[in-house]
Motif scaffolding. Structure first.
Motif, PDB file in Angstrom:
ATOM      1  N   ALA A  31       0.833  -1.206   0.000  1.00 33.38           N
ATOM      2  CA  ALA A  31       0.000   0.000   0.000  1.00 33.38           C
ATOM      3  C   ALA A  31       0.867   1.255   0.000  1.00 33.38           C
ATOM      4  O   ALA A  31       0.611   2.209  -0.747  1.00 33.38           O
ATOM      5  CB  ALA A  31      -0.932  -0.011   1.213  1.00 33.38           C
ATOM      6  N   GLU A  32       1.905   1.248   0.833  1.00 31.23           N
ATOM      7  CA  GLU A  32       2.808   2.401   0.889  1.00 31.23           C
ATOM      8  C   GLU A  32       3.536   2.582  -0.444  1.00 31.23           C
ATOM      9  O   GLU A  32       3.729   3.709  -0.919  1.00 31.23           O
ATOM     10  CB  GLU A  32       3.813   2.218   2.016  1.00 31.23           C
ATOM     11  N   GLY A  33       3.924   1.467  -1.062  1.00 30.24           N
ATOM     12  CA  GLY A  33       4.607   1.537  -2.339  1.00 30.24           C
ATOM     13  C   GLY A  33       3.717   2.066  -3.444  1.00 30.24           C
ATOM     14  O   GLY A  33       4.165   2.815  -4.324  1.00 30.24           O
ATOM     15  N   MET A  34       2.447   1.684  -3.424  1.00 30.44           N
ATOM     16  CA  MET A  34       1.513   2.161  -4.439  1.00 30.44           C
ATOM     17  C   MET A  34       1.307   3.674  -4.335  1.00 30.44           C
ATOM     18  O   MET A  34       1.189   4.363  -5.348  1.00 30.44           O
ATOM     19  CB  MET A  34       0.183   1.414  -4.298  1.00 30.44           C
ATOM     20  N   VAL A  35       1.272   4.162  -3.100  1.00 30.95           N
ATOM     21  CA  VAL A  35       1.144   5.617  -2.904  1.00 30.95           C
ATOM     22  C   VAL A  35       2.381   6.318  -3.435  1.00 30.95           C
ATOM     23  O   VAL A  35       2.299   7.336  -4.148  1.00 30.95           O
ATOM     24  CB  VAL A  35       0.932   5.946  -1.416  1.00 30.95           C
ATOM     25  N   LYS A  36       3.558   5.765  -3.119  1.00 33.26           N
ATOM     26  CA  LYS A  36       4.813   6.366  -3.587  1.00 33.26           C
ATOM     27  C   LYS A  36       4.878   6.338  -5.113  1.00 33.26           C
ATOM     28  O   LYS A  36       5.311   7.326  -5.743  1.00 33.26           O
ATOM     29  CB  LYS A  36       5.998   5.597  -3.003  1.00 33.26           C
ATOM     30  N   GLU A  37       4.449   5.244  -5.717  1.00 34.84           N
ATOM     31  CA  GLU A  37       4.478   5.163  -7.185  1.00 34.84           C
ATOM     32  C   GLU A  37       3.517   6.171  -7.807  1.00 34.84           C
ATOM     33  O   GLU A  37       3.815   6.773  -8.848  1.00 34.84           O
ATOM     34  CB  GLU A  37       4.129   3.754  -7.659  1.00 34.84           C
ATOM     35  N   ALA A  38       2.349   6.352  -7.185  1.00 35.65           N
ATOM     36  CA  ALA A  38       1.392   7.337  -7.702  1.00 35.65           C
ATOM     37  C   ALA A  38       2.009   8.732  -7.707  1.00 35.65           C
ATOM     38  O   ALA A  38       1.809   9.508  -8.647  1.00 35.65           O
ATOM     39  CB  ALA A  38       0.117   7.319  -6.859  1.00 35.65           C
ATOM     40  N   ILE A  39       2.791   9.017  -6.661  1.00 36.66           N
ATOM     41  CA  ILE A  39       3.482  10.315  -6.608  1.00 36.66           C
ATOM     42  C   ILE A  39       4.558  10.378  -7.683  1.00 36.66           C
ATOM     43  O   ILE A  39       4.716  11.391  -8.378  1.00 36.66           O
ATOM     44  CB  ILE A  39       4.087  10.532  -5.211  1.00 36.66           C
ATOM     45  N   ASP A  40       5.309   9.273  -7.846  1.00 38.30           N
ATOM     46  CA  ASP A  40       6.366   9.241  -8.857  1.00 38.30           C
ATOM     47  C   ASP A  40       5.807   9.425 -10.263  1.00 38.30           C
ATOM     48  O   ASP A  40       6.447  10.029 -11.126  1.00 38.30           O
ATOM     49  CB  ASP A  40       7.124   7.910  -8.796  1.00 38.30           C
ATOM     50  N   ARG A  41       4.612   8.883 -10.500  1.00 36.77           N
ATOM     51  CA  ARG A  41       4.019   8.980 -11.834  1.00 36.77           C
ATOM     52  C   ARG A  41       3.669  10.421 -12.198  1.00 36.77           C
ATOM     53  O   ARG A  41       3.479  10.733 -13.377  1.00 36.77           O
ATOM     54  CB  ARG A  41       2.771   8.089 -11.925  1.00 36.77           C
ATOM     55  N   GLU A  42       3.577  11.260 -11.195  1.00 35.60           N
ATOM     56  CA  GLU A  42       3.317  12.671 -11.458  1.00 35.60           C
ATOM     57  C   GLU A  42       4.611  13.453 -11.671  1.00 35.60           C
ATOM     58  O   GLU A  42       4.582  14.656 -11.935  1.00 35.60           O
ATOM     59  CB  GLU A  42       2.534  13.282 -10.289  1.00 35.60           C
ATOM     60  N   ARG A  57       9.468   0.333  -6.859  1.00 38.31           N
ATOM     61  CA  ARG A  57       8.854  -0.834  -7.486  1.00 38.31           C
ATOM     62  C   ARG A  57       8.963  -2.071  -6.615  1.00 38.31           C
ATOM     63  O   ARG A  57       8.103  -2.966  -6.694  1.00 38.31           O
ATOM     64  CB  ARG A  57       9.500  -1.106  -8.843  1.00 38.31           C
ATOM     65  N   ARG A  58       9.993  -2.173  -5.801  1.00 33.99           N
ATOM     66  CA  ARG A  58      10.148  -3.369  -4.964  1.00 33.99           C
ATOM     67  C   ARG A  58       8.964  -3.546  -4.020  1.00 33.99           C
ATOM     68  O   ARG A  58       8.650  -4.668  -3.618  1.00 33.99           O
ATOM     69  CB  ARG A  58      11.455  -3.289  -4.176  1.00 33.99           C
ATOM     70  N   LEU A  63       4.937  -8.231  -5.011  1.00 35.15           N
ATOM     71  CA  LEU A  63       5.436  -9.610  -4.987  1.00 35.15           C
ATOM     72  C   LEU A  63       5.674 -10.122  -3.573  1.00 35.15           C
ATOM     73  O   LEU A  63       5.608 -11.331  -3.330  1.00 35.15           O
ATOM     74  CB  LEU A  63       6.732  -9.723  -5.792  1.00 35.15           C
ATOM     75  N   ARG A  64       5.938  -9.233  -2.632  1.00 36.37           N
ATOM     76  CA  ARG A  64       6.232  -9.686  -1.266  1.00 36.37           C
ATOM     77  C   ARG A  64       5.108 -10.552  -0.680  1.00 36.37           C
ATOM     78  O   ARG A  64       5.395 -11.582  -0.045  1.00 36.37           O
ATOM     79  CB  ARG A  64       6.507  -8.476  -0.364  1.00 36.37           C
ATOM     80  N   GLN A  94      16.368  -9.617  -4.910  1.00 43.92           N
ATOM     81  CA  GLN A  94      16.772  -9.960  -6.273  1.00 43.92           C
ATOM     82  C   GLN A  94      15.626 -10.634  -7.030  1.00 43.92           C
ATOM     83  O   GLN A  94      15.441 -10.393  -8.235  1.00 43.92           O
ATOM     84  CB  GLN A  94      18.006 -10.864  -6.230  1.00 43.92           C
ATOM     85  N   THR A  95      14.849 -11.452  -6.341  1.00 46.13           N
ATOM     86  CA  THR A  95      13.687 -12.083  -6.959  1.00 46.13           C
ATOM     87  C   THR A  95      12.680 -11.028  -7.407  1.00 46.13           C
ATOM     88  O   THR A  95      12.149 -11.078  -8.531  1.00 46.13           O
ATOM     89  CB  THR A  95      13.011 -13.049  -5.965  1.00 46.13           C
ATOM     90  N   ILE A  96      12.413 -10.077  -6.532  1.00 46.18           N
ATOM     91  CA  ILE A  96      11.484  -8.994  -6.854  1.00 46.18           C
ATOM     92  C   ILE A  96      12.006  -8.183  -8.040  1.00 46.18           C
ATOM     93  O   ILE A  96      11.252  -7.820  -8.952  1.00 46.18           O
ATOM     94  CB  ILE A  96      11.268  -8.092  -5.623  1.00 46.18           C
ATOM     95  N   ASP A  97      13.315  -7.933  -8.061  1.00 45.46           N
ATOM     96  CA  ASP A  97      13.901  -7.167  -9.162  1.00 45.46           C
ATOM     97  C   ASP A  97      13.761  -7.912 -10.485  1.00 45.46           C
ATOM     98  O   ASP A  97      13.509  -7.297 -11.530  1.00 45.46           O
ATOM     99  CB  ASP A  97      15.378  -6.880  -8.882  1.00 45.46           C
ATOM    100  N   LEU A  98      13.939  -9.222 -10.462  1.00 41.08           N
ATOM    101  CA  LEU A  98      13.807 -10.008 -11.688  1.00 41.08           C
ATOM    102  C   LEU A  98      12.406  -9.903 -12.261  1.00 41.08           C
ATOM    103  O   LEU A  98      12.218  -9.731 -13.475  1.00 41.08           O
ATOM    104  CB  LEU A  98      14.155 -11.483 -11.414  1.00 41.08           C
ATOM    105  N   VAL A  99      11.410 -10.005 -11.390  1.00 37.66           N
ATOM    106  CA  VAL A  99      10.026  -9.887 -11.857  1.00 37.66           C
ATOM    107  C   VAL A  99       9.755  -8.480 -12.357  1.00 37.66           C
ATOM    108  O   VAL A  99       9.116  -8.278 -13.396  1.00 37.66           O
ATOM    109  CB  VAL A  99       9.046 -10.267 -10.727  1.00 37.66           C
TER     110      VAL A  99
END
Length: 226
Positions: A31-42, A57-58, A63-64, A94-99
């Motif tokens: 949830a925190e990452g999605m908020v951060k990405e929404a800000i980054d997309r702006e 993105r991690r 994926l976690r 590293q697994t998350i980065d690969l995906v």
């Protein structure tokens, strides 16, 4: 919202108590990452660095929670002190980065073509690689940015394999579970790639199975063989 509440209740009621705290914590990070990405997309793509992009993105890739669910499905009750061991945490990253590098929700290699034609792919590793000097890609060299992304995928996979080989022993009773957990990680990487290629979401093929005739020129999406 009612559907989400129902799904949450069903999952939490089904999952074992040993895995529940990890799943809840992972979803909070999501949830925190999605908020951060929404800000980054702006933020204009040229203001994002590759490190900042991947850091977001991690968590936002989601994926976690699947790592937690994978341990639960396999019955891998791994001790907490082992799960937080730096080597295990690095392998998870590293697994998350690969995906993320191969494909994620409207991101990166497999979705880049679709997103480029729909919206310009402004929030995508390939696009950020075009702007970040660290990638060493010439301005406008889209093929160079794709090649760089492919190399990052291959190099991350090599690092993951080496990290696995260098893992210390956590005791005979735990080492087997850790090995199975590494298998879960690789299943998530491979399964995601297979799904991304098989489904029609990213427009790799038309309904007849023939590559779409889009004005893409000579750009090639291909990962270096290992």
């Amino acid at each position: 919202m009612r559907c989400i509440d129902s799904l949450t209740d069903r999952v939490l009621n089904a999952i074992g108590d040993a895995y529940k705290p990890y799943l809840v914590a992972s979803n909070i990070l999501l949830a925190e990452g999605m908020v951060k990405e929404a800000i980054d997309r702006e933020t204009p793509a040229h203001e994002l660095t590759l490190d900042a992009y991947m850091d977001t993105r991690r968590d936002s890739i989601g994926l976690r929670p699947f790592l937690d669910l994978g341990r639960w499905i396999q019955g891998l009750d791994i001790p907490h002190e082992v799960l937080i061991h730096p080597d295990i945490a690095k392998m998870e990253e590293q697994t998350i980065d690969l995906v993320s590098l191969a494909n994620s929700d409207e991101q990166d290699l497999y979705s880049y073509k679709k997103e480029f034609f729909e919206s310009g792919a402004h929030h995508n590793y390939v696009t950020v690689a075009l702007r970040d000097p660290r990638a060493g890609v010439a301005t406008g060299d889209r093929q160079g940015a794709i090649d760089y992304t492919c190399r990052q995928f291959s190099e991350t996979l090599i690092k993951l394999r080496r990290q696995q080989e260098a893992l210390p022993s956590f005791g005979e009773s735990v080492d087997g579970k850790v090995a199975q957990y590494v298998g879960v990680m690789m299943d998530l990487v491979v399964g995601n790639i297979q799904w991304s290629l098989a489904c029609r979401r990213y427009g790799h093929f038309n309904p007849a199975g023939v590559p779409q005739a889009l004005p893409w020129g000579d750009v090639v999406f291909e990962m270096d063989p290992l």
